[in-house]
Scaffold this active site. Structure first.
Site, short mmCIF file in Angstrom:
data_model
loop_
_atom_site.label_atom_id
_atom_site.label_comp_id
_atom_site.label_asym_id
_atom_site.label_seq_id
_atom_site.Cartn_x
_atom_site.Cartn_y
_atom_site.Cartn_z
N GLU A 91 0.80 -1.24 0.00
CA GLU A 91 0.00 0.00 0.00
C GLU A 91 0.82 1.28 0.00
O GLU A 91 0.97 1.94 1.03
CB GLU A 91 -0.96 0.01 1.19
CG GLU A 91 -1.97 -1.09 1.16
CD GLU A 91 -3.20 -0.79 2.01
OE1 GLU A 91 -3.17 0.16 2.80
OE2 GLU A 91 -4.20 -1.52 1.86
N GLU A 106 -5.35 -8.31 -0.07
CA GLU A 106 -6.12 -8.05 1.15
C GLU A 106 -7.54 -7.71 0.79
O GLU A 106 -7.78 -6.99 -0.16
CB GLU A 106 -5.57 -6.83 1.93
CG GLU A 106 -4.33 -7.07 2.70
CD GLU A 106 -3.84 -5.81 3.43
OE1 GLU A 106 -4.66 -4.94 3.76
OE2 GLU A 106 -2.62 -5.73 3.63
C1 PNW Z 1 -4.85 -1.83 5.03
N1 PNW Z 1 -8.70 3.05 3.12
O1 PNW Z 1 -4.92 -0.46 5.25
C2 PNW Z 1 -3.50 -2.31 5.57
O2 PNW Z 1 -2.70 -2.92 4.58
C3 PNW Z 1 -3.60 -3.19 6.77
O3 PNW Z 1 -2.39 -3.20 7.46
C4 PNW Z 1 -4.77 -2.73 7.62
O4 PNW Z 1 -4.82 -3.32 8.88
C5 PNW Z 1 -6.04 -3.00 6.83
O5 PNW Z 1 -5.97 -2.45 5.53
C6 PNW Z 1 -7.30 -2.52 7.49
O6 PNW Z 1 -7.28 -1.13 7.67
C7 PNW Z 1 -5.91 0.36 4.72
O7 PNW Z 1 -8.77 4.20 3.60
C8 PNW Z 1 -5.93 1.66 5.16
O8 PNW Z 1 -9.44 2.67 2.17
C9 PNW Z 1 -6.85 2.57 4.62
C10 PNW Z 1 -7.76 2.14 3.67
C11 PNW Z 1 -7.73 0.81 3.24
C12 PNW Z 1 -6.81 -0.06 3.77
#
Ligand code: PNW
Length: 468
Positions: free
Chosen positions: A175, A374
């Protein structure tokens, strides 16, 4: 005649050899932050800064996975998992970011990989899931410097040379948008009813220099791909795991579909688009103006180093779009305040994104192998009086996603695996331990693991190789 209960439903199945995976990351589950020579990471610093994490939670102990990994892998096996995407903590391997590797740190991942292989679980290693060695933040300003990109390539090559005899898939970085944009300037997400601000470590606000930070991050990915290739045997594959910004058509006519595809290409200009096309889009450079990245000779070639697969994290549509007569040919529409969401404030629902995102990755960039690295959701899970955890909302979320993903594969989109975020409840960054994403419930005071009803769902789906 009534159809037999056991008749094959091949038209609803995922492709053969589909990986039914779960995903985690080092800082979110391992704990043991001071053990076996691990150096500090920017997440240790950030989580210990007052006011950054809900409840003052930190990853100091987390799921204590560093000590419980063997039982955790057995639990994965018992819920039907066939692939595990874990991340390697850079500061365990190079406590100072560069220099002499720490053999005890590597030994942990050796044990972890061996445990997976004995359980019949295919290991997928992520090399960077945000826990940058603090030493590199101090020395170089982290991703603000190209030196961090070079250090990453060295670290990636070293780990691949040690684990590459058993690990066949390496994800470089997780990410880009999250660790760069949320880490170096913080972002605001419009979720209809409100705007939510998300910030991650190191919690900086670099202003226009953000373009350079992004550039250094994609440069790091290209250098790392080359460093991994230099040391692994033929057949070992590598690529990114990015949270694609997905533009989803609202009304599925050819014009809407084309507009959404254009939008996805532009919305990913800083990351997937430049990595997979080897060039920034004109619109991106125009918007950046004088603040655009300093691109040295050869950079774009490195950034565009071909990858073996594209990993995408897919949680929600970034935007719904409709066509527009004005440049750039699409319009992002606002979300209604009533748009349904899961527990995370940013987590709006839109399961059809699980069809459009991989389809666009193939049609835009010709990807031959795609992983959903994911997908998952936070939910307000509680232990019932009977001791079980009934997360029917997570099952609804997951089933909807899998149905749309299956449609993509049925149309020939080459998705080779799906990784549920997450295997177990863990340290959910700024939300701390209060936002649970696991298929397995974790009681953080006793470290007891309780598979939720969604774990039974996952097991049934994996067994059927289909959404059930
Ligand atoms: C991911 N959004 O983060 C990360 O890769 C993980 O480590 C995390 O625990 C998981 O998703 C859940 O949050 C994100 O704003 C952060 O769309 C932000 C977003 C999506 C995923």
């Amino acid at each position: 005649m009534a159809q037999s209960q056991s008749s094959p439903r091949s038209s609803h199945q995922m492709p053969d050899a589909f990986h039914w995976g779960v995903a985690t990351s080092s800082y979110q589950i391992e704990g043991a932050v001071n053990e076996d020579g691990r150096g500090a990471s920017i997440w240790d610093t950030y989580a210990h800064t007052i006011g950054k994490i809900k409840n003052g939670d930190t990853g100091d102990v987390a799921d204590d996975h560093y000590h419980r990994y063997a039982d955790d892998v057995k639990l994965m096996q018992s819920i039907g998992v066939t692939a595990y995407r874990f991340s390697v903590a850079w500061p365990r391997i190079f406590p100072n970011g560069t220099g002499t590797p720490n053999p005890q740190g590597l030994a942990f991942y050796d044990r972890l990989v061996d445990a997976q292989l004995s359980a019949g679980i295919e290991p997928f290693a992520t090399l960077y899931h945000w826990d940058l060695p603090q030493a590199l933040q101090d020395r170089y300003g982290g991703w603000q410097s190209r030196d961090t990109a070079k250090a990453f390539a060295e670290y990636a090559g070293y780990v691949a040379s040690k684990l590459g005899d058993r690990v066949k898939h390496f994800f470089t970085m997780n990410e880009f948008y999250s660790f760069v944009d949320m880490g170096y300037q913080g972002i605001e997400i419009d979720v209809g009813a409100q705007k939510v601000r998300v910030e991650l470590a190191p919690g900086l606000h670099v202003g226009p220099a953000i373009y350079q930070v992004r550039h250094n991050a994609v440069l790091a990915q290209g250098l790392a791909i080359q460093a991994i290739r230099a040391v692994v045997k033929a057949g070992t594959k590598c690529g990114p795991a990015d949270n694609i910004n997905s533009a989803v058509p609202v009304v599925n006519t050819p014009e809407n579909i084309a507009a959404a595809q254009r939008a996805t290409r532009e919305l990913n200009a800083a990351y997937l688009t430049v990595m997979l096309e080897g060039a920034y889009t004109d619109a991106y450079l125009e918007a950046a103006g004088q603040d655009g990245p300093k691109v040295l000779d050869g950079d774009l070639k490195v950034i565009g180093t071909p990858v073996d697969f594209v990993g995408i994290n897919v949680y929600r549509p970034s935007v719904y779009v409709i066509p527009s007569a004005d440049a750039p040919g699409f319009k992002a529409i606002p979300f209604n305040a009533s748009h349904p969401h899961m527990l995370s404030s940013w987590h709006l629902l839109g399961p059809e994104v699980m069809y459009w995102a991989p389809r666009q990755v193939r049609s835009l960039w010709g990807a031959k192998e795609i992983y959903i690295t994911e997908s998952g959701c936070g939910a307000s899970d509680v232990i019932s009086p009977d001791g079980r955890v009934y997360d029917s909302d997570r099952i609804m979320y997951t089933r909807n996603n899998l149905v749309w993903l299956q449609r993509a594969t049925a149309e020939g989109v080459p998705v080779a695996g799906y990784f549920q975020w997450s295997f177990m409840d863990n340290f959910e960054w700024g939300d701390g331990y209060g936002n649970r994403f696991g298929l397995v419930y974790v009681d953080f005071s006793s470290q007891k693991r309780i598979p939720k009803l969604s774990a039974s769902y996952f097991k049934a789906a994996a067994a059927a190789n289909a959404p059930v």
